[in-house]
Design a protein around this motif. Structure first.
Motif, PDB file in Angstrom:
ATOM      1  N   LEU A  40     -12.161 -53.568 -39.047  1.00 23.31           N
ATOM      2  CA  LEU A  40     -11.147 -53.656 -37.992  1.00 23.31           C
ATOM      3  C   LEU A  40     -10.473 -52.306 -37.742  1.00 23.31           C
ATOM      4  CD1 LEU A  40      -9.471 -56.991 -39.125  1.00 23.31           C
ATOM      5  CD2 LEU A  40     -11.172 -56.681 -37.320  1.00 23.31           C
ATOM      6  N   LYS A  41      -9.859 -52.181 -36.564  1.00 25.26           N
ATOM      7  CA  LYS A  41      -9.122 -50.959 -36.224  1.00 25.26           C
ATOM      8  C   LYS A  41      -7.640 -51.220 -36.465  1.00 25.26           C
ATOM      9  CE  LYS A  41      -8.308 -47.908 -32.327  1.00 25.26           C
ATOM     10  NZ  LYS A  41      -8.371 -46.608 -32.749  1.00 25.26           N
ATOM     11  N   TYR A  42      -7.017 -50.346 -37.239  1.00 21.39           N
ATOM     12  CA  TYR A  42      -5.607 -50.504 -37.611  1.00 21.39           C
ATOM     13  C   TYR A  42      -4.740 -49.449 -36.938  1.00 21.39           C
ATOM     14  CZ  TYR A  42      -7.601 -53.554 -41.102  1.00 21.39           C
ATOM     15  OH  TYR A  42      -8.290 -54.561 -41.706  1.00 21.39           O
ATOM     16  N   THR A  62      -3.747 -57.673 -44.403  1.00 19.53           N
ATOM     17  CA  THR A  62      -3.283 -57.198 -43.101  1.00 19.53           C
ATOM     18  C   THR A  62      -2.079 -57.990 -42.644  1.00 19.53           C
ATOM     19  OG1 THR A  62      -4.669 -58.732 -41.862  1.00 19.53           O
ATOM     20  CG2 THR A  62      -5.642 -56.601 -42.405  1.00 19.53           C
TER      21      THR A  62
END
Length: 92
Positions: A40-42, A62
Motif C-alpha cells: 500500500l501507499k502511505y 495501519t
C-alpha cells in the motif's frame, strides 16, 4: 624435501587467497514481500512514534486519520499515535 615443503606452502597460500564466488549480498531492505500491507501507499515514510523507516523495514499495522493512510511498525506505535495524532502530525 625442501621442494615438497615449498610446493605445499604455495598451494596453501594460493587456496587461501581465492575469492568466494557464491557470496550472498546483504540486502538494504528487510520488507516482507508477502505482507499485503507493504504493497500500500502511505502518507508517512517514518513511524511517528518510534521513528522507524517503514519504507525499509515494512508495516505491520495501519490507521486512517483525516482521510489519510498511515503505516506503523507495530500496534503499540499506532495506539500511541492515536492518543495524540495532531501532536505527531505537527512534528512531521
Amino acid at each position: 624435501m625442501k621442494k615438497l615443503f615449498l610446493i605445499i606452502c604455495i598451494a596453501i597460500l594460493w587456496s587461501c587467497n581465492k575469492k568466494e564466488k557464491n557470496v550472498v549480498k546483504e540486502s538494504t531492505t528487510v520488507i516482507e514481500p508477502k505482507n499485503p500491507l507493504n504493497q500500500l501507499k502511505y502518507d508517512n515514510k517514518i513511524d511517528f512514534y518510534c521513528k522507524m523507516d517503514i519504507t525499509k523495514y515494512g508495516v505491520s499495522d495501519t490507521t486512517h486519520y483525516k482521510g489519510k493512510l498511515y503505516g506503523f511498525c507495530s500496534t503499540m506505535c499506532k495506539n500511541e499515535f492515536l492518543m495524540k495524532p495532531e501532536e505527531y502530525l505537527a512534528k512531521q
